[in-house]
Motif scaffolding. Sequence first.
Motif, short mmCIF file in Angstrom:
data_model
loop_
_atom_site.label_atom_id
_atom_site.label_comp_id
_atom_site.label_asym_id
_atom_site.label_seq_id
_atom_site.Cartn_x
_atom_site.Cartn_y
_atom_site.Cartn_z
N GLU A 32 0.83 -1.21 0.00
CA GLU A 32 0.00 0.00 0.00
C GLU A 32 0.87 1.26 0.00
OE1 GLU A 32 0.63 -0.87 4.44
OE2 GLU A 32 0.45 -1.98 2.55
N VAL A 33 2.14 1.12 0.32
CA VAL A 33 3.04 2.28 0.35
C VAL A 33 3.43 2.64 -1.09
CG1 VAL A 33 5.24 3.22 1.12
CG2 VAL A 33 3.93 1.70 2.63
N THR A 34 3.13 3.86 -1.49
CA THR A 34 3.46 4.32 -2.84
C THR A 34 4.45 5.48 -2.84
OG1 THR A 34 1.57 5.84 -2.85
CG2 THR A 34 1.21 3.61 -3.73
N SER A 35 4.80 5.99 -1.65
CA SER A 35 5.68 7.15 -1.58
C SER A 35 6.60 7.02 -0.37
CB SER A 35 4.86 8.44 -1.47
OG SER A 35 5.70 9.58 -1.49
N VAL A 36 7.87 7.33 -0.57
CA VAL A 36 8.85 7.37 0.53
C VAL A 36 9.38 8.79 0.63
CG1 VAL A 36 11.08 6.56 1.38
CG2 VAL A 36 9.49 4.95 0.32
N LEU A 37 9.38 9.32 1.85
CA LEU A 37 9.90 10.66 2.11
C LEU A 37 11.15 10.55 2.96
CD1 LEU A 37 9.88 13.76 2.38
CD2 LEU A 37 8.15 13.52 4.16
N PHE A 38 12.28 10.99 2.41
CA PHE A 38 13.52 11.05 3.19
C PHE A 38 13.58 12.41 3.87
CE2 PHE A 38 14.54 7.78 0.07
CZ PHE A 38 15.13 6.81 0.88
N THR A 39 13.76 12.37 5.19
CA THR A 39 13.71 13.59 5.97
C THR A 39 14.77 13.51 7.05
OG1 THR A 39 12.23 15.05 7.21
CG2 THR A 39 11.85 12.69 7.44
N GLY A 40 14.73 14.39 8.02
CA GLY A 40 15.80 14.39 9.02
C GLY A 40 15.54 15.37 10.13
N GLY A 41 16.48 16.22 10.37
CA GLY A 41 17.60 16.65 9.58
C GLY A 41 17.25 17.01 8.13
N ASP A 42 18.26 16.85 7.32
CA ASP A 42 18.14 17.19 5.91
C ASP A 42 18.91 16.16 5.11
OD1 ASP A 42 18.27 18.35 3.35
OD2 ASP A 42 18.12 20.37 4.19
N ALA A 43 18.19 15.39 4.29
CA ALA A 43 18.85 14.36 3.50
C ALA A 43 19.89 14.95 2.57
CB ALA A 43 17.81 13.58 2.69
N MET A 44 19.75 16.23 2.19
CA MET A 44 20.69 16.83 1.26
C MET A 44 21.98 17.28 1.93
SD MET A 44 19.23 16.10 -1.43
CE MET A 44 20.76 16.53 -2.23
N SER B 133 6.49 7.70 -6.05
CA SER B 133 7.24 8.93 -5.80
C SER B 133 8.26 8.72 -4.70
CB SER B 133 6.30 10.08 -5.42
OG SER B 133 5.62 9.81 -4.22
N ILE B 134 9.35 9.46 -4.80
CA ILE B 134 10.36 9.59 -3.76
C ILE B 134 10.48 11.07 -3.45
CG2 ILE B 134 12.80 9.33 -3.20
CD1 ILE B 134 12.82 6.85 -5.00
N ARG B 135 10.34 11.39 -2.18
CA ARG B 135 10.38 12.78 -1.76
C ARG B 135 11.60 13.03 -0.89
NH1 ARG B 135 4.37 13.70 0.67
NH2 ARG B 135 3.98 11.48 0.43
N ILE B 136 12.12 14.24 -0.97
CA ILE B 136 13.26 14.64 -0.15
C ILE B 136 12.90 15.96 0.53
CG2 ILE B 136 15.68 15.34 -0.12
CD1 ILE B 136 16.11 13.55 -2.56
N GLY B 137 12.76 15.91 1.85
CA GLY B 137 12.50 17.13 2.60
C GLY B 137 13.80 17.88 2.83
N GLY C 46 11.13 6.02 -13.60
CA GLY C 46 9.68 6.14 -13.57
C GLY C 46 9.11 6.64 -12.26
N LYS C 47 9.97 7.23 -11.42
CA LYS C 47 9.51 7.75 -10.14
C LYS C 47 9.37 9.27 -10.21
CE LYS C 47 10.34 3.55 -8.79
NZ LYS C 47 9.23 2.55 -8.88
N ASN C 48 8.39 9.79 -9.54
CA ASN C 48 8.27 11.23 -9.36
C ASN C 48 9.22 11.62 -8.24
OD1 ASN C 48 7.50 13.81 -8.43
ND2 ASN C 48 5.39 13.53 -9.11
#
Length: 438
Positions: free
Chosen positions: A195-207, A229-233, A264-266
């Motif tokens: 059911e998981v369609t999106s992963v958000l990398f967060t922290g801190g700051d992944a960058m 989708s893959i998200r980066i906060g 193929g990921k947003n």
Amino acid sequence: MTLVNDAAPAVRSTGRKFRAFTAKHLDELTARAGLSPEQRLATRAVATVLPFRTNAYVIDELIDWAAAPDDPIYRLVFPQPDMLPEADVAHLTGLLRREAPKAEVEAAAHAVRMKLNPHPAGQMELNMPSFGDGKIPGMQHKYDETVLYFPKQGQTCHAYCTYCFRWAQFVGDADLKMAGDDVDQLRDYLVAHPEVTSVLFTGGDAMIMGEPVLRRYLEPLLELDQLESIRIGTKSLAYWPQKFVTDPDADDMLRMFEQVVDAGKNLAFMAHFTHPRELEPLVLSEAVRRIRDTGAVIRTQAPLIRSINDDPAAWESMWRTQTRMGMVPYYMFVERDTGPQDYFAVPLGRAHDIFRNAYKNVSGLARTVRGPSMSATPGKVCVDGVVDLFGEKVFALHFIQARNDDLVNMPFYAKYDPEAVWLDDLKPAFADRFPWEA
């Protein structure tokens, strides 16, 4: 040592190496802002409780030192003595004045932190899923379709915001930190939860991570068809845009972004911009262009913060500029119920007025933004307005996200309270309880 030049040009060379300033530099920096010795000592006292870190780019390019300490960017990154209860600041200041042992200062600071709700919205108790032999370090799974992951190597930022609701990640207390580095475990969890369609990398700051380290987290996910989708906060675009322009691995990082998109990921950057000035430097424009050229989407968000951006003109300016640059306005948040909330919070009624007065002046392309939104324990609650119903003044609200997905986009009402700053301050209207309490 001179930390700040008297006359900084509007745009400097962007090829300089990153240089951080921490609490050990506070006395000199706050003297530059014109603070008295006693004010500087009180600022250092607050910094024993709340984290402080900034960098040369923020100091040289973003802060208007002629306006400090009232400059909004200064207030955005430098602790203020009235962020904490007066008695706590006085106690900590006394310890610093008499040069108390480090252990004594740290114990007193820890006691103050524990009164500041370091992990709001059930982050540690409710959001960490069980899998295999126990909890997965560094993972949160609050909503069915989205997993948050806190990479161990991303548990700092290029600079810290004084309002940050993740401040507990940065104070050196292992019991308060969320972090993981088992990429295989993350992947296995996702496979077990289609059911998981999106992963958000967060922290801190992944960058804050270099390209080889971030790649180690991203590449194993690219083969998972379930992920859309893959998200980066990140706050890196505001605080160190050189990350994507002149840093040694900038080109490699951008090629990796292209790889994510080609799979193929947003790829979505959840970029935090808190004040219009963060959007002015030319290096920021170049960083945005280079990221967008990879196929990634930049969505913008920030909390509404008293004394920094509690003005419709600031938000209108940000949304207009972001739209013009090709970014997508996404969220106005309400300051969360943690840390110095009392110092920064804006009452919900005024928050909606600020949002509405900015929203009405932008084009439809910028009206992708949502808010004011509270990331509360039951879900993301949006304040839709203040209305009169059946002779009663009430808040109209709805869930953008909810632990119980049957509540998503369902309107509900709360009694109007001009002092309310958070969901917990509200009482239900026309009902005995709120929908999530049924």
